[in-house]
Design a protein around this motif. Structure first.
Motif, PDB file in Angstrom:
ATOM      1  N   ILE A  81       0.782  -1.055  -0.294  1.00  0.00           N
ATOM      2  CA  ILE A  81       0.238   0.143   0.346  1.00  0.00           C
ATOM      3  C   ILE A  81       0.711   1.858  -0.154  1.00  0.00           C
ATOM      4  N   SER A  82       0.598   1.690  -0.513  1.00  0.00           N
ATOM      5  CA  SER A  82       1.415   3.380  -1.239  1.00  0.00           C
ATOM      6  C   SER A  82       1.369   4.541   0.123  1.00  0.00           C
ATOM      7  N   LYS A  83       1.836   5.304   0.161  1.00  0.00           N
ATOM      8  CA  LYS A  83       1.851   6.189   1.364  1.00  0.00           C
ATOM      9  C   LYS A  83      -0.229   7.331   0.760  1.00  0.00           C
ATOM     10  N   GLU A  84       0.366   7.417  -0.902  1.00  0.00           N
ATOM     11  CA  GLU A  84      -1.312   7.981  -0.575  1.00  0.00           C
ATOM     12  C   GLU A  84      -2.427   7.687  -0.689  1.00  0.00           C
ATOM     13  N   GLU A  85      -2.162   6.000  -1.493  1.00  0.00           N
ATOM     14  CA  GLU A  85      -4.024   4.826  -0.472  1.00  0.00           C
ATOM     15  C   GLU A  85      -3.844   4.926   1.071  1.00  0.00           C
ATOM     16  N   PHE A  86      -2.911   5.046   1.782  1.00  0.00           N
ATOM     17  CA  PHE A  86      -2.887   4.684   3.257  1.00  0.00           C
ATOM     18  C   PHE A  86      -3.802   6.152   3.729  1.00  0.00           C
ATOM     19  N   GLN A  87      -3.223   7.486   3.287  1.00  0.00           N
ATOM     20  CA  GLN A  87      -3.563   8.752   3.264  1.00  0.00           C
ATOM     21  C   GLN A  87      -5.038   8.952   3.219  1.00  0.00           C
ATOM     22  N   ASN A  88      -5.789   7.765   2.103  1.00  0.00           N
ATOM     23  CA  ASN A  88      -7.111   7.793   1.586  1.00  0.00           C
ATOM     24  C   ASN A  88      -8.253   6.586   2.726  1.00  0.00           C
ATOM     25  N   ILE A  89      -7.732   6.527   2.650  1.00  0.00           N
ATOM     26  CA  ILE A  89      -7.902   5.179   3.934  1.00  0.00           C
ATOM     27  C   ILE A  89      -7.978   6.012   5.346  1.00  0.00           C
ATOM     28  N   TYR A  90      -6.970   6.516   5.609  1.00  0.00           N
ATOM     29  CA  TYR A  90      -7.001   6.718   7.092  1.00  0.00           C
ATOM     30  C   TYR A  90      -7.826   8.205   6.405  1.00  0.00           C
ATOM     31  N   SER A  91      -8.452   9.018   5.717  1.00  0.00           N
ATOM     32  CA  SER A  91      -9.259  10.132   5.409  1.00  0.00           C
ATOM     33  C   SER A  91     -10.404   9.963   6.096  1.00  0.00           C
ATOM     34  N   LYS A  92     -10.981   8.355   5.714  1.00  0.00           N
ATOM     35  CA  LYS A  92     -12.406   8.274   6.192  1.00  0.00           C
ATOM     36  C   LYS A  92     -12.539   7.721   7.342  1.00  0.00           C
ATOM     37  N   PHE A  93     -11.386   8.223   8.173  1.00  0.00           N
ATOM     38  CA  PHE A  93     -11.216   7.857   9.632  1.00  0.00           C
ATOM     39  C   PHE A  93     -12.306   9.021  10.344  1.00  0.00           C
ATOM     40  N   PHE A  94     -11.801  10.533   9.792  1.00  0.00           N
ATOM     41  CA  PHE A  94     -11.777  11.906   9.896  1.00  0.00           C
ATOM     42  C   PHE A  94     -12.065  12.396   8.673  1.00  0.00           C
ATOM     43  N   PRO A  95     -14.141  12.274   9.144  1.00  0.00           N
ATOM     44  CA  PRO A  95     -14.364  12.709   7.210  1.00  0.00           C
ATOM     45  C   PRO A  95     -14.213  14.362   8.028  1.00  0.00           C
ATOM     46  N   GLU A  96     -14.306  14.646   8.662  1.00  0.00           N
ATOM     47  CA  GLU A  96     -14.550  16.492   8.992  1.00  0.00           C
ATOM     48  C   GLU A  96     -13.065  16.984   9.426  1.00  0.00           C
ATOM     49  N   SER A  97     -11.772  16.459   8.863  1.00  0.00           N
ATOM     50  CA  SER A  97     -11.177  16.908   9.165  1.00  0.00           C
ATOM     51  C   SER A  97     -10.178  17.068   8.123  1.00  0.00           C
ATOM     52  N   ASP A  98      -8.281  17.965   7.686  1.00  0.00           N
ATOM     53  CA  ASP A  98      -7.310  17.584   7.155  1.00  0.00           C
ATOM     54  C   ASP A  98      -6.320  16.417   7.964  1.00  0.00           C
ATOM     55  N   ALA A  99      -7.047  14.923   7.435  1.00  0.00           N
ATOM     56  CA  ALA A  99      -5.662  13.716   8.320  1.00  0.00           C
ATOM     57  C   ALA A  99      -4.527  13.877   7.423  1.00  0.00           C
ATOM     58  N   ASN A 100      -4.436  14.576   6.029  1.00  0.00           N
ATOM     59  CA  ASN A 100      -3.309  14.082   5.464  1.00  0.00           C
ATOM     60  C   ASN A 100      -1.894  13.861   5.534  1.00  0.00           C
ATOM     61  N   THR A 101      -2.243  15.151   6.532  1.00  0.00           N
ATOM     62  CA  THR A 101      -0.487  15.475   7.665  1.00  0.00           C
ATOM     63  C   THR A 101      -0.097  14.378   8.026  1.00  0.00           C
ATOM     64  N   TYR A 102      -0.983  14.252   9.195  1.00  0.00           N
ATOM     65  CA  TYR A 102      -1.205  13.034  10.263  1.00  0.00           C
ATOM     66  C   TYR A 102      -1.098  11.521   9.990  1.00  0.00           C
ATOM     67  N   ALA A 103      -1.795  11.140   9.011  1.00  0.00           N
ATOM     68  CA  ALA A 103      -1.548   9.739   8.176  1.00  0.00           C
ATOM     69  C   ALA A 103      -0.278   9.901   7.543  1.00  0.00           C
ATOM     70  N   GLN A 104       0.526  11.040   6.743  1.00  0.00           N
ATOM     71  CA  GLN A 104       2.062  10.983   6.631  1.00  0.00           C
ATOM     72  C   GLN A 104       2.467  10.653   7.880  1.00  0.00           C
ATOM     73  N   HIS A 105       2.331  10.650   9.074  1.00  0.00           N
ATOM     74  CA  HIS A 105       3.782  10.809   9.581  1.00  0.00           C
ATOM     75  C   HIS A 105       2.979   9.715  10.629  1.00  0.00           C
ATOM     76  N   VAL A 106       2.066   9.211  10.511  1.00  0.00           N
ATOM     77  CA  VAL A 106       1.281   7.821  11.313  1.00  0.00           C
ATOM     78  C   VAL A 106       2.353   6.240   9.384  1.00  0.00           C
ATOM     79  N   PHE A 107       1.754   6.708   9.014  1.00  0.00           N
ATOM     80  CA  PHE A 107       1.998   5.957   7.502  1.00  0.00           C
ATOM     81  C   PHE A 107       4.049   6.293   8.123  1.00  0.00           C
ATOM     82  N   ARG A 108       4.851   7.042   8.402  1.00  0.00           N
ATOM     83  CA  ARG A 108       6.480   7.167   8.259  1.00  0.00           C
ATOM     84  C   ARG A 108       6.455   6.506   9.297  1.00  0.00           C
ATOM     85  N   SER A 109       5.947   6.380  10.824  1.00  0.00           N
ATOM     86  CA  SER A 109       6.352   5.561  11.506  1.00  0.00           C
ATOM     87  C   SER A 109       5.704   3.798  11.876  1.00  0.00           C
ATOM     88  N   PHE A 110       5.259   3.331  10.539  1.00  0.00           N
ATOM     89  CA  PHE A 110       5.154   2.157  10.162  1.00  0.00           C
ATOM     90  C   PHE A 110       6.097   1.147   8.463  1.00  0.00           C
TER      91      PHE A 110
END
Length: 192
Positions: free
Chosen positions: A44-73
């Protein structure tokens, strides 16, 4: 077609995940089947991960946080998550034991991966966390933590470190375990 990875999760990965997560063999196999459907390449690419992650936070901008989560894993730094890294990510962010979750939180805050956290890294992650918080919830935050900078300052004080000092993993984990307020500050729990 002797490659066991093509159709089913390998026994080695299955045993490892059963040992290191709370997921059952059935759950892991189901996750694997879904993962293979959504990610036929097995990664799964970083972009795909960000798309999945943003679905958990529909009212917010989750991209930056998702990038950090992705990096950590992305433990092997190849720019993708394989099935095992993905399941460990799910486990750690949902059901992991407190100490294991704090080890993960440390890796999240250790932006440059040097084994220490600095105040600027704390501020960077607090900024990403703030992007997850919807406007109406931001307005309800206490005055001493209603900006990323204030939240980072408040969290940094728990470690009793100077502006240019750094915190090692053990200090981070102990500092957060010793103080529920610090635990609350390192995360965002959606309200209501």
């Amino acid at each position: 077609m002797g490659n066991t990875k093509s159709g089913a999760v390998s026994k080695e990965i299955l045993e490892d995940l059963k040992l290191n997560t709370k997921f059952s063999e059935t759950e892991i196999v189901q996750w694997y089947e879904n993962f293979k459907k959504q990610c036929p390449t097995g990664r799964i690419s970083k972009e795909e991960f960000q798309n999945i992650y943003s679905k958990f936070f529909p009212e917010s901008d989750a991209n930056t946080y998702a990038q950090h989560v992705f990096r950590s894993f992305d433990t092997n730094d190849d720019g993708t998550l394989d099935f095992k890294e993905y399941i460990v990510a799910l486990h750690m962010t949902s059901t992991g034991k407190t100490t294991r979750k704090l080890e993960w939180a440390f890796s999240l805050f250790d932006v440059d991966k040097n084994g220490y956290i600095t105040k600027s890294e704390v501020k960077e992650i607090c900024t990403a966390i703030f992007k997850l918080i919807p406007e109406d919830e931001l307005e309800e935050l206490p005055d001493d933590e209603n900006t990323p900078e204030k939240r980072a300052d408040k969290l940094w004080k728990f470690f009793e470190k100077g502006e240019n000092d750094r915190v090692a993993e053990g200090e981070f984990i102990q500092g957060v375990l010793d103080n529920e307020e610090a635990l609350r500050l390192i995360q965002y729990q959606p309200g209501k």
